[in-house]
Design an enzyme around this catalytic site. Structure first.
Site, PDB file in Angstrom:
ATOM      1  N   SER A  18       0.802  -1.239   0.000  1.00  0.00           N
ATOM      2  CA  SER A  18       0.000   0.000   0.000  1.00  0.00           C
ATOM      3  C   SER A  18       0.831   1.284   0.000  1.00  0.00           C
ATOM      4  O   SER A  18       0.553   2.187  -0.793  1.00  0.00           O
ATOM      5  CB  SER A  18      -0.975   0.004   1.174  1.00  0.00           C
ATOM      6  OG  SER A  18      -1.934  -1.002   0.989  1.00  0.00           O
ATOM      7  N   LYS A  67      -8.838  -6.065  11.519  1.00  0.00           N
ATOM      8  CA  LYS A  67      -9.976  -5.683  10.671  1.00  0.00           C
ATOM      9  C   LYS A  67     -11.325  -5.782  11.377  1.00  0.00           C
ATOM     10  O   LYS A  67     -12.260  -5.064  11.037  1.00  0.00           O
ATOM     11  CB  LYS A  67     -10.000  -6.556   9.412  1.00  0.00           C
ATOM     12  CG  LYS A  67      -8.945  -6.185   8.378  1.00  0.00           C
ATOM     13  CD  LYS A  67      -9.102  -7.058   7.148  1.00  0.00           C
ATOM     14  CE  LYS A  67      -8.285  -6.532   5.988  1.00  0.00           C
ATOM     15  NZ  LYS A  67      -8.566  -7.257   4.739  1.00  0.00           N
ATOM     16  N   ASP A 103     -12.833  -3.947  -0.271  1.00  0.00           N
ATOM     17  CA  ASP A 103     -12.388  -5.169  -0.953  1.00  0.00           C
ATOM     18  C   ASP A 103     -13.399  -5.660  -1.995  1.00  0.00           C
ATOM     19  O   ASP A 103     -13.000  -6.153  -3.056  1.00  0.00           O
ATOM     20  CB  ASP A 103     -12.124  -6.291   0.066  1.00  0.00           C
ATOM     21  CG  ASP A 103     -10.749  -6.163   0.713  1.00  0.00           C
ATOM     22  OD1 ASP A 103      -9.866  -5.503   0.130  1.00  0.00           O
ATOM     23  OD2 ASP A 103     -10.553  -6.728   1.799  1.00  0.00           O
TER      24      ASP A 103
HETATM   25  P1  NDP Z   1      -8.597 -16.014   5.993  1.00  0.00           P
HETATM   26  O1  NDP Z   1      -7.582 -16.486   6.962  1.00  0.00           O
HETATM   27  O2  NDP Z   1      -9.789 -15.253   6.476  1.00  0.00           O
HETATM   28  O3  NDP Z   1      -9.164 -17.290   5.169  1.00  0.00           O
HETATM   29  C1  NDP Z   1      -8.268 -18.231   4.640  1.00  0.00           C
HETATM   30  C2  NDP Z   1      -8.998 -19.205   3.737  1.00  0.00           C
HETATM   31  O4  NDP Z   1      -8.026 -20.094   3.178  1.00  0.00           O
HETATM   32  C3  NDP Z   1     -10.016 -20.078   4.464  1.00  0.00           C
HETATM   33  O5  NDP Z   1     -11.042 -20.422   3.576  1.00  0.00           O
HETATM   34  C4  NDP Z   1      -9.167 -21.302   4.825  1.00  0.00           C
HETATM   35  O6  NDP Z   1      -9.911 -22.489   4.994  1.00  0.00           O
HETATM   36  C5  NDP Z   1      -8.325 -21.438   3.573  1.00  0.00           C
HETATM   37  N1  NDP Z   1      -7.069 -22.142   3.842  1.00  0.00           N
HETATM   38  C6  NDP Z   1      -6.011 -21.688   4.562  1.00  0.00           C
HETATM   39  N2  NDP Z   1      -5.038 -22.625   4.590  1.00  0.00           N
HETATM   40  C7  NDP Z   1      -5.498 -23.671   3.861  1.00  0.00           C
HETATM   41  C8  NDP Z   1      -4.960 -24.950   3.540  1.00  0.00           C
HETATM   42  N3  NDP Z   1      -3.750 -25.328   3.947  1.00  0.00           N
HETATM   43  N4  NDP Z   1      -5.693 -25.779   2.762  1.00  0.00           N
HETATM   44  C9  NDP Z   1      -6.923 -25.406   2.325  1.00  0.00           C
HETATM   45  N5  NDP Z   1      -7.497 -24.208   2.613  1.00  0.00           N
HETATM   46  C10 NDP Z   1      -6.784 -23.361   3.371  1.00  0.00           C
HETATM   47  O7  NDP Z   1      -7.787 -15.175   4.908  1.00  0.00           O
HETATM   48  P2  NDP Z   1      -8.351 -14.078   3.889  1.00  0.00           P
HETATM   49  O8  NDP Z   1      -9.698 -14.521   3.436  1.00  0.00           O
HETATM   50  O9  NDP Z   1      -8.213 -12.740   4.486  1.00  0.00           O
HETATM   51  O10 NDP Z   1      -7.289 -14.164   2.690  1.00  0.00           O
HETATM   52  C11 NDP Z   1      -7.315 -15.215   1.738  1.00  0.00           C
HETATM   53  C12 NDP Z   1      -6.303 -14.916   0.631  1.00  0.00           C
HETATM   54  O11 NDP Z   1      -6.716 -13.776  -0.105  1.00  0.00           O
HETATM   55  C13 NDP Z   1      -4.889 -14.621   1.141  1.00  0.00           C
HETATM   56  O12 NDP Z   1      -3.956 -15.219   0.272  1.00  0.00           O
HETATM   57  C14 NDP Z   1      -4.803 -13.112   1.071  1.00  0.00           C
HETATM   58  O13 NDP Z   1      -3.478 -12.657   0.924  1.00  0.00           O
HETATM   59  C15 NDP Z   1      -5.637 -12.836  -0.169  1.00  0.00           C
HETATM   60  N6  NDP Z   1      -6.220 -11.497  -0.192  1.00  0.00           N
HETATM   61  C16 NDP Z   1      -6.010 -10.717  -1.302  1.00  0.00           C
HETATM   62  C17 NDP Z   1      -6.569  -9.467  -1.392  1.00  0.00           C
HETATM   63  C18 NDP Z   1      -6.320  -8.645  -2.609  1.00  0.00           C
HETATM   64  O14 NDP Z   1      -6.604  -7.431  -2.577  1.00  0.00           O
HETATM   65  N7  NDP Z   1      -5.822  -9.211  -3.689  1.00  0.00           N
HETATM   66  C19 NDP Z   1      -7.424  -8.913  -0.322  1.00  0.00           C
HETATM   67  C20 NDP Z   1      -7.595  -9.826   0.801  1.00  0.00           C
HETATM   68  C21 NDP Z   1      -7.005 -11.052   0.845  1.00  0.00           C
HETATM   69  P3  NDP Z   1     -10.587 -22.856   6.434  1.00  0.00           P
HETATM   70  O15 NDP Z   1     -11.803 -22.017   6.532  1.00  0.00           O
HETATM   71  O16 NDP Z   1     -10.897 -24.307   6.302  1.00  0.00           O
HETATM   72  O17 NDP Z   1      -9.573 -22.545   7.489  1.00  0.00           O
END
Ligand code: NDP
Length: 279
Positions: A18, A67, A103
């Protein structure tokens, strides 16, 4: 003349792109402001938020882990941010603080700038975390007809459905065969899991992409060229990463802070340069 202040609040914030894209945008708009990194522990959060009430503060971006916690420290939270369950942008006006979430806008703007007339009939969404919630609201606004949700913890996908969009979302079992059955009919596949930041990391075995029909699009919220995107491109599918979402959510934040139209090309070029610098 005194500089205005804006920054990113999180713990950590060193990794954030950012500052690299917001500062040139502020400069381009001729706004005398500095965009800073504000590393903030949970204990220090109330003090940090209070500091935004001063007249020289434009607001802030908020990232993990604050957040959700930040909401109760603000005067107002927009209905959209409440529905998503997270604030990623704070706007400071005459000492009053409003929390918003940009977002969903970021995802929507990124998708429509690349595929303006895409049919959003059937979508497969991987993941059910915070970013997935924002994506669901974007898809709802864009008029998607059905979103299949595949998450390793199915109960979380069911909660997403119940809390956000019962008529739009359809959670499925987290096994590979259940996913395979859905891919043939997908117009758009979205990876909103945390998997993809490292090479060799992908949410499902990549040969499953053979099931997707020609003309479908694959996108990753991770803002690097992930293995998933590489495999999609190798099959002739449309593919794009999350940098457009990141830039557009930031652009919307800048507009909320300044009331001016964001120089999106300047921000995108700066973000691309910063990403390359770190690679
Ligand atoms: P959260 O921690 O809220 O959610 C993570 C998600 O990934 C959950 O659905 C989780 O599953 C799943 N997950 C994590 N580890 C594993 C694994 N080993 N195997 C399978 N599923 C897995 O994170 P966010 O939603 O905030 O972020 C998700 C992604 O999006 C990140 O990579 C982040 O950097 C990216 N992002 C990008 C943005 C952009 O502007 N481009 C904005 C926000 C985020 P479970 O529910 O089962 O734990």
């Amino acid at each position: 003349m005194k500089h205005l202040r804006v920054g990113i609040i999180g713990d950590p914030v060193e990794h954030s792109i950012s500052p690299a894209m917001q500062q040139p945008a502020l400069d381009e708009l001729g706004i005398l402001a500095v965009y800073e990194r504000w590393p903030t522990t949970t204990e220090a959060l109330p003090g940090r938020i209070a500091s935004l009430r001063s007249e020289d503060a434009l607001g802030a971006n908020v990232t993990a882990p604050h957040k959700l916690a930040v909401m109760e420290l603000l005067d107002d939270v927009t209905p959209l941010a409440r529905r998503i369950g997270a604030v990623n942008t704070i706007i400071s006006r005459h000492g009053k603080l409003t929390g918003d979430n940009t977002d969903a806008y970021g995802f929507s703007a990124s998708l429509t700038s690349r595929f303006p007339s895409m049919d959003l009939g059937r979508i497969v969404l991987l993941g059910a975390g915070g970013a997935a919630r924002a994506v669901v609201l974007a898809l709802e606004t864009l008029g998607a007809r059905e979103v299949v949700v595949w998450n390793r913890d199915r109960a979380k996908a069911e909660r997403l459905r119940g809390e956000l969009a019962p008529d739009l979302l359809r959670p499925i079992d987290p096994d590979v065969e259940s996913l395979r059955g859905e891919l043939a009919n997908a117009d758009l596949l979205i990876n909103a899991t945390s998997l993809g930041w490292h090479s060799g990391e992908h949410p499902f075995p990549l040969d499953l992409l053979d099931e997707i029909r020609a003309g479908a699009v694959v996108t990753d919220l991770v803002y690097r060229d992930t293995d998933l995107l590489g495999a999609a491109r190798a099959r002739g599918l449309g593919a794009f990463d999350g940098l457009g979402m990141l830039v557009n959510q930031g652009a919307r934040g800048l507009e909320l802070w300044t009331g001016k139209s964001a120089p999106i090309d300047v921000m995108m070029a700066a973000a691309v340069t910063e990403r390359a610098r770190r690679a």
